[in-house]
Design an enzyme around this catalytic site. Structure first.
Site, PDB file in Angstrom:
ATOM      1  N   GLY B  38       0.868  -1.170   0.000  1.00 24.55           N
ATOM      2  CA  GLY B  38       0.000   0.000   0.000  1.00 24.55           C
ATOM      3  C   GLY B  38       0.901   1.215   0.000  1.00 24.55           C
ATOM      4  N   ASN B  40       2.258   5.078   1.047  1.00 24.56           N
ATOM      5  CA  ASN B  40       2.468   5.652   2.378  1.00 24.56           C
ATOM      6  C   ASN B  40       1.136   6.148   2.930  1.00 24.56           C
ATOM      7  OD1 ASN B  40       5.203   5.193   2.279  1.00 24.56           O
ATOM      8  ND2 ASN B  40       5.630   7.162   1.301  1.00 24.56           N
ATOM      9  N   GLY B  43      -1.750   2.717   6.045  1.00 26.43           N
ATOM     10  CA  GLY B  43      -2.069   2.037   7.304  1.00 26.43           C
ATOM     11  C   GLY B  43      -1.179   0.843   7.579  1.00 26.43           C
ATOM     12  N   LYS B  44      -0.111   0.690   6.790  1.00 26.81           N
ATOM     13  CA  LYS B  44       0.759  -0.481   6.957  1.00 26.81           C
ATOM     14  C   LYS B  44       1.391  -0.512   8.348  1.00 26.81           C
ATOM     15  CE  LYS B  44       3.603   0.166   3.462  1.00 26.81           C
ATOM     16  NZ  LYS B  44       3.154   1.440   2.845  1.00 26.81           N
ATOM     17  N   GLU B 171       8.673  -2.473   7.015  1.00 27.97           N
ATOM     18  CA  GLU B 171       9.608  -1.883   6.043  1.00 27.97           C
ATOM     19  C   GLU B 171      11.046  -1.964   6.538  1.00 27.97           C
ATOM     20  OE1 GLU B 171       8.451   1.836   4.331  1.00 27.97           O
ATOM     21  OE2 GLU B 171       6.357   1.454   4.734  1.00 27.97           O
TER      22      GLU B 171
END
Lengths: 255, 296
Positions: B38, B40, B43-44, B171
């Protein structure tokens, strides 16, 4: 890596003594000249501290610090020698200025005691890893949070200083003057300190998260990776130092 | 029962209006490698932190629905209990170093000391973690002296030593150079081979396509899709969600190479190669037929 610690890695008996015993030594070295306020206790204690530094093979390392403190103490000697309240016996004259014996002795007392305290702390600082010191304090019941703050300071502050350098370079590369006249430096202060504070705040938040997921807040007793550093004669040393201090108190009361 | 069960998870940060997570439901089985993609602000990170309980326990804010790890409700258990089952690694390797330890070996022990693991057990776990992440050679180095990739692998090792069933990586390579990223991806693969469930939020789609079992596509806090990499990356509306399919998929899409007998596009180099060879042999077969017809 830049490190803030003064610890000197050497192989000596003093290095093997556990940090708690060294802390007790500091307490004893401060207490003794107070309990027995004669000039003799002062210089004997100072000599003992220096001999231990020598045994720890860190005497050369401590010389710059002792020299710095000694330089300040020299001014005490000069001032007391000329102006001490109880000055009577003239030792020598500097031109028309008399230098007195009472003032000199008084100043020597202060000098010996101060050097003794500096020496006692240097024994701890130069021959003990900061992390060992904090760990043994945590074992003795210091809160692990305070322990963390104490031991992380040694690495986090150099990291922050590196950040300051990076930010200074970044601002300079944008054309900001950071060197030169006082006014230029004052003007440069805000654009430098702003990003430093903000980035430290962000770092702190991230580190808080990272510590939390590593169990920093978990209740219950903590275990230790390193085995407790125990010096064979540690407890004997601590008890005998306590005995000497108590003996000194008794001596003071009786005599 | 699945290892990870997320049901109707909704979350709003304090002092904000918008839902950061909006009605997310998904399950993951033990041993799976789940990719989260997804753009930025999709909601990751919030989702990753919800799996360990940092959302809502660290940030507070409004929370609805439930996250259960192996039957344990994250909201009720709190962070300190959850971390025994779920570990998380953050983006920035520098801020994950505790700063209170002088060597990599001691740094990895930090979490174990706080969990109260016995000394012998601790050393076995650290050795295993060092081996798994391939950082044995640096175990006596100062943590801050490592390169970014080494530091990030040390952060993963610190979490792995705590023996979680699930490891969440938010990340982990975004601040690393290509070599560092490669090292970390190799490490993630070996975790997956060990049977650890891995949740990986990443921008490097080629890597996710190659390693992930399933991909969760998030957009503005909502779960748009949760399927195999080839199905998610073959979506024609992927660009609307700010996600770029792997380079192989984009090339194959442009020239119309589909996977054999499927309606999806290849997502890895190998799949693209297979699709090309299939197409090529079909073309040469048909052209031979044509040629054969002419000579008749």
């Amino acid at each position: 890596m830049k490190s803030m610690s003064l610890y000197v890695e050497r192989e000596s008996t003093v290095h093997h003594i556990d940090p708690i015993t060294k802390l007790v030594y500091i307490a004893a070295a401060i207490a003794l000249p107070i309990i027995l306020p004669s000039l003799h206790t002062a210089w004997i204690c100072m000599l003992i501290s220096f001999v231990i530094l020598g045994m720890g093979r860190v005497l050369t390392r401590s010389l710059p610090i002792i020299g710095f403190v000694g330089f300040i103490l020299l001014t005490v000697v000069i001032i007391q020698g000329f102006f001490h309240v109880g000055n009577e016996t003239v030792l020598f004259r500097l031109g028309s200025w008399p230098f007195y014996e009472e003032g000199l002795l008084f100043a020597m007392g202060i000098t010996f005691r101060a050097l003794n305290i500096v020496g006692a702390f240097l024994i701890l600082v130069l021959t003990t890893k900061p992390s060992d010191l904090v760990e043994s304090l945590v074992r003795k019941g210091l809160s692990p949070r305070i322990g963390y703050v104490l031991s992380s300071v040694f690495q986090i502050i150099p990291q922050m200083m590196a950040t300051v350098d990076t930010i200074t370079d970044a601002q300079r590369s944008r054309g900001m003057e950071t060197e030169g006249k006082l006014m230029t430096r004052i003007k440069a202060f805000l654009p430098l300190i702003g990003p430093v504070v903000l980035s430290s705040l962000i770092d702190t938040k991230e580190r808080t998260l990272a510590l939390q997921v590593r169990g920093f807040n978990v209740k219950g007793s903590k275990t230790f990776l390193n085995e407790e550093k125990m010096y064979r004669y540690g407890s004997a040393m601590r008890w005998s130092m306590l005995a000497i201090v108590i003996g000194a108190v008794i001596w003071r009361v009786i005599a | 029962m699945s290892l990870i069960e997320v049901e109707h998870l909704k979350y709003r940060y304090p002092a904000t209006e918008k839902l950061a997570l909006n009605d997310i439901s998904l399950t993951a089985e033990a041993g799976e490698l789940i990719g989260i993609v997804g753009k930025n602000t999709a909601g990751k990170t919030t989702f990753c932190q919800a799996l360990v309980g940092l959302v809502p326990h660290f940030y507070k804010g409004a929370y609805g629905g439930s996250v259960r790890i192996g039957g344990m409700d994250v909201k009720e258990s709190g962070v300190d209990e959850t971390i025994r089952k779920v570990g998380i690694v953050f983006q920035n390797p520098f801020t994950q170093v505790t700063g209170s330890k002088l060597t990599v070996y001691e740094e990895i022990a930090f979490g174990l000391e706080h969990l109260g693991i016995a000394r012998q057990d601790m050393m076995e776990r650290i050795d295993h973690a060092l081996h798994l992440l391939d950082i044995e050679a640096y175990k006596d180095r100062a943590p801050f002296d490592l390169s970014g990739g080494q530091m990030q692998r040390m952060a993963i090792a610190s979490v792995i030593a705590m023996r979680p069933q699930v490891i969440v990586l938010d990340e982990p390579t975004s601040q690393l150079d290509p070599q560092g990223s490669e090292e970390v991806f190799r490490a993630i693969q070996s975790l997956s081979r060990e049977g650890i469930t891995v949740i990986l939020a990443e921008h490097k789609m080629e890597k996710l396509a190659a390693y992930a079992d399933r991909i969760a596509l998030l957009h503005e806090g909502m779960l748009i899709d949760y399927d195999t990499p080839s199905r998610v990356f073959s979506r024609s509306d992927l660009a609307e969600y700010g996600v770029e399919a792997p380079i192989y998929t984009r090339v194959c899409q442009a020239i119309g190479f589909r996977m054999l007998d499927m309606d999806t596009y290849p997502v890895t180099l190998e799949e693209a190669q297979a699709a090309y060879e299939a197409q090529h042999s079909a073309i040469s077969a048909s052209s031979q037929e044509e040629q054969g017809g002419r000579y008749d």
